[in-house]
Design an enzyme around this catalytic site. Structure first.
Site, short mmCIF file in Angstrom:
data_model
loop_
_atom_site.label_atom_id
_atom_site.label_comp_id
_atom_site.label_asym_id
_atom_site.label_seq_id
_atom_site.Cartn_x
_atom_site.Cartn_y
_atom_site.Cartn_z
N SER A 160 0.85 -1.18 0.00
CA SER A 160 0.00 0.00 0.00
C SER A 160 0.89 1.23 0.00
CB SER A 160 -0.90 0.00 1.24
OG SER A 160 -1.57 1.24 1.40
N TYR A 169 -2.82 -1.35 10.35
CA TYR A 169 -2.70 -1.45 8.90
C TYR A 169 -1.35 -0.93 8.39
CZ TYR A 169 -4.01 -1.30 3.98
OH TYR A 169 -4.05 -1.51 2.62
#
Length: 318
Positions: free
Chosen positions: A164, A176
């Site tokens: 990401s 995350y």
């Protein structure tokens, strides 16, 4: 001088364009395993590769997700149930895959499965909130990769890990961002180790896209739950006004920034699997290419200023 430089740049870009258009032969004989195919990127990639004629092994978390995918694909596509947080499930999946691919090995492994919730200021969260996300996004990815690497080496194939932009620059709390930083580190190390075996490892770094991870209602619910579970002293330090401002920022960001064209991501994944000369990293989405990844190279003080979300100061900040 500038003319010569322009010609050299043009020739370089032309050569790169030509190389990246070359494809691996015999794609119809190659097996690719994709995790997280119930929805989102994994679901679209499975259907996309199936349409290209590859032999897709689509790992889903739920049977309804697997049934929906089978109904939307050709008879070549096969599904299996896989919980990447369960060692028993991973071992069973590895044995199932070996039974399908045999001596040909596994050409492609796409580690796509992931979760994001909860995302909130770190001080509002508990250890188990971090562990849940890390177990799926990082530890599960590592175990799936290690379990299937012998089959990938047998095929001299490809590993594609979905990281990401938040594996480059972290601008909100929760598990995350740490998990995606870990994916970047693991991918770099395993890429160097597998290069002598003819295995290529690629990282895909998406920006903001409209998937289940960016569902507005689920994100706001997770944020509110984190706020309610935070210790009373922590809530007092931040203040109700800070929480409400953060909630509004979350909602606005998720409503306005998310790209709905998931093919920008799955196109990168497909290229990493099918190109004769794949890239090592793929930035997916204009926000990733032109904003977040360039931002990650700036001095920290400048990046912090540019990432300032415009929130008020916490109630008890000096």
């Amino acid at each position: 001088m500038w003319l010569y430089l322009a010609v050299l740049v043009g020739l370089y870009l032309l050569r790169r364009w030509h190389r990246e258009r070359q494809r691996v032969p015999d794609l119809a004989e190659k097996y690719v395993l994709i995790t997280g195919c119930d929805s989102g990127f994994g679901n679209l990639l499975a259907r996309q590769l199936d349409a290209r004629g590859l032999r897709v092994l689509a790992a889903c978390l739920t049977e309804p997700g697997a049934a929906q995918l089978r109904a939307a694909a050709s008879s070549r596509l096969q599904t299996l149930l896989l919980d990447v947080t369960s060692s028993e499930s991973i071992a069973a999946a590895a044995a199932w895959v070996e039974g399908r691919v045999g001596d040909r090995g596994l050409w492609g492994l796409v580690n796509n499965a992931g979760v994001v919730h909860p995302t909130a200021p770190n001080e509002w969260l508990r250890k188990e909130d971090f562990v849940r996300v890390l177990n799926v996004n990082l530890v599960g990815l590592v175990e799936v990769t290690l379990s299937l690497l012998p089959l990938v080496r047998r095929a001299r194939g490809r590993v594609v890990n979905v990281a990401s932009i938040l594996g480059r620059i972290a601008f909100y709390g929760g598990g995350y961002c740490p998990s995606k930083y870990g994916v970047e580190a693991f991918s770099d190390s395993v890429r160097r180790e597998l290069r002598p075996f003819g295995v290529h490892v690629a990282i895909v770094e998406p920006g903001y896209f409209r998937t289940g991870m960016t569902d507005i209602a689920r994100n706001l619910e997770a944020l509110e739950r984190a706020w309610e579970r935070a210790p009373a002293g922590v809530r007092e330090s931040y203040g109700q006004h800070y929480f409400e401002s953060l909630r509004g920022l979350f909602e606005e960001s998720l409503r306005t920034r998310c790209n709905t064209d998931l093919s920008l991501v799955t196109g990168c994944m497909e290229h990493a699997l099918t190109a004769a000369h794949p890239r090592t990293r793929y930035a997916a989405g204009w926000d990733a290419r032109l904003h977040y990844i360039p931002l990650s190279y700036l001095p920290t003080a400048l990046a912090d200023r540019l990432l300032d979300p415009g929130l008020p100061r916490p109630a008890q900040a000096p």
